[in-house]
Write a protein that holds these residues in place. Sequence first.
Motif, PDB file in Angstrom:
ATOM      1  N   THR A  78       0.770  -1.295  -0.015  1.00 55.41           N
ATOM      2  CA  THR A  78       0.102   0.114   0.084  1.00 55.41           C
ATOM      3  C   THR A  78       0.785   1.368   0.083  1.00 55.41           C
ATOM      4  O   THR A  78       0.373   2.468  -0.496  1.00 55.41           O
ATOM      5  CB  THR A  78      -1.022  -0.026   1.194  1.00 55.41           C
ATOM      6  N   GLN A  79       2.284   1.135   0.485  1.00 54.58           N
ATOM      7  CA  GLN A  79       2.985   2.187   0.350  1.00 54.58           C
ATOM      8  C   GLN A  79       3.599   2.454  -1.114  1.00 54.58           C
ATOM      9  O   GLN A  79       4.093   3.475  -1.400  1.00 54.58           O
ATOM     10  CB  GLN A  79       4.154   2.074   1.463  1.00 54.58           C
ATOM     11  N   GLU A  80       3.949   1.271  -1.737  1.00 50.14           N
ATOM     12  CA  GLU A  80       4.581   1.327  -2.886  1.00 50.14           C
ATOM     13  C   GLU A  80       3.583   1.562  -4.205  1.00 50.14           C
ATOM     14  O   GLU A  80       4.005   2.573  -4.930  1.00 50.14           O
ATOM     15  CB  GLU A  80       4.947  -0.191  -3.424  1.00 50.14           C
ATOM     16  N   PHE A  81       2.264   1.389  -4.069  1.00 50.90           N
ATOM     17  CA  PHE A  81       1.336   1.589  -5.098  1.00 50.90           C
ATOM     18  C   PHE A  81       0.259   2.669  -4.534  1.00 50.90           C
ATOM     19  O   PHE A  81      -0.437   2.307  -3.652  1.00 50.90           O
ATOM     20  CB  PHE A  81       0.665   0.308  -5.728  1.00 50.90           C
ATOM     21  N   SER A  82       0.375   3.782  -5.313  1.00 53.57           N
ATOM     22  CA  SER A  82      -0.445   4.902  -4.779  1.00 53.57           C
ATOM     23  C   SER A  82      -2.039   4.535  -4.997  1.00 53.57           C
ATOM     24  O   SER A  82      -2.998   5.065  -4.381  1.00 53.57           O
ATOM     25  CB  SER A  82      -0.268   6.078  -5.836  1.00 53.57           C
ATOM     26  N   PHE A  83      -2.274   3.542  -5.849  1.00 53.52           N
ATOM     27  CA  PHE A  83      -3.896   3.197  -6.081  1.00 53.52           C
ATOM     28  C   PHE A  83      -4.308   2.067  -5.134  1.00 53.52           C
ATOM     29  O   PHE A  83      -5.423   1.610  -5.366  1.00 53.52           O
ATOM     30  CB  PHE A  83      -4.039   2.624  -7.489  1.00 53.52           C
ATOM     31  N   LEU A  84      -3.555   1.994  -4.265  1.00 55.34           N
ATOM     32  CA  LEU A  84      -4.062   0.768  -2.871  1.00 55.34           C
ATOM     33  C   LEU A  84      -4.037   1.754  -1.682  1.00 55.34           C
ATOM     34  O   LEU A  84      -3.360   2.700  -1.555  1.00 55.34           O
ATOM     35  CB  LEU A  84      -3.079  -0.097  -2.998  1.00 55.34           C
ATOM     36  N   HIS A  85      -5.036   1.307  -1.032  1.00 54.85           N
ATOM     37  CA  HIS A  85      -5.270   1.766   0.398  1.00 54.85           C
ATOM     38  C   HIS A  85      -5.403   0.668   1.500  1.00 54.85           C
ATOM     39  O   HIS A  85      -6.107  -0.188   1.206  1.00 54.85           O
ATOM     40  CB  HIS A  85      -6.424   2.711   0.296  1.00 54.85           C
ATOM     41  N   PRO A  86      -4.949   0.597   2.590  1.00 50.29           N
ATOM     42  CA  PRO A  86      -5.014  -0.364   3.787  1.00 50.29           C
ATOM     43  C   PRO A  86      -6.398  -0.734   4.000  1.00 50.29           C
ATOM     44  O   PRO A  86      -6.748  -2.048   4.284  1.00 50.29           O
ATOM     45  CB  PRO A  86      -4.381   0.376   4.735  1.00 50.29           C
ATOM     46  N   SER A  87      -7.228   0.107   3.902  1.00 56.87           N
ATOM     47  CA  SER A  87      -8.760   0.094   4.087  1.00 56.87           C
ATOM     48  C   SER A  87      -9.329  -1.044   3.225  1.00 56.87           C
ATOM     49  O   SER A  87     -10.718  -1.540   3.589  1.00 56.87           O
ATOM     50  CB  SER A  87      -9.612   1.302   4.483  1.00 56.87           C
ATOM     51  N   LEU A  88      -8.938  -1.171   1.880  1.00 53.32           N
ATOM     52  CA  LEU A  88      -9.586  -2.018   1.058  1.00 53.32           C
ATOM     53  C   LEU A  88      -8.869  -3.420   0.771  1.00 53.32           C
ATOM     54  O   LEU A  88      -8.331  -3.420  -0.517  1.00 53.32           O
ATOM     55  CB  LEU A  88      -9.716  -0.955  -0.314  1.00 53.32           C
ATOM     56  N   THR A  89      -8.331  -3.949   1.847  1.00 53.11           N
ATOM     57  CA  THR A  89      -7.664  -4.936   1.832  1.00 53.11           C
ATOM     58  C   THR A  89      -8.631  -6.247   2.124  1.00 53.11           C
ATOM     59  O   THR A  89      -9.334  -6.415   3.096  1.00 53.11           O
ATOM     60  CB  THR A  89      -6.526  -5.093   2.643  1.00 53.11           C
TER      61      THR A  89
END
Length: 255
Positions: free
Chosen positions: A136-147
């Motif tokens: 989630t830190q490497e890719f800007s289109f990911l967010h921890p809350s949507l795992t």
Amino acid sequence: MVQSLKCSSFHTRTVTLPNCNEDDQQDCTRVYHLVLPRILCHSGFRRLGEAPEENEYFEGTHKRVGTLPLVFALHAFEEDARSMEVFIPYADASNFVLVLPEGKEFSFNAGDCCGAAKHDDINDVEYLTHLKQELTQEFSFLHPSLTYGIGWNNGAFMLTYAMQQVPSMFKAIVPIAGYTHRLQEMVNADAGMMLHYSLDDTQTRPSGCCDNPNLPECNGEVMSDWCVSILQFFDLWATEVDQCSISDASGGFDN
């Protein structure tokens, strides 16, 4: 700079766990596989099942895709992550990033099971937690809350066990043919669940995998101090975690 990655393909990577306390320091560097969906590549969409075109790479830039889900797929005992690559076409069709962690010697330490990972007391919860943080830190289109997570057998035990230890780990999970027996800790979880189980499962008994010599053993040396059936687990999750009002599930088990 994000590494150039081919979409719809299986990329093998490693992650090193910080402040690792494993007895064998080699266990502090773990292998996982990453699949980026087709939507992140420049040539647009493709239909489910179509092979990717040549030179379809994600190079750190992408069209405005918003936030994409991150989905962990955890393999069964005595299997490896390749057994979960069946989900690659669905990552393309539903636009999610798929991550497939490898367990130690084909196993994850899910508290009650399994194999070498349990025997060596490997901290697989920390492994999944750190891997989620890294991605989630490497890719800007990911967010921890949507795992999200899906797991088979040992992988299903791992999903439910991780939810006990880190309640915010997943937004929702799909455990298939496996579940933690530690119901006392389950009330700390905070996630949706779709539970898939066969009542004639001969590998992981639906009546529970417990220290009872009068019942058949489960695979993977699954043993628990609490003998909890799958229907009891379902009821607890519905009433205590999701705060549902339901009638108790009931039924008998032959195995």
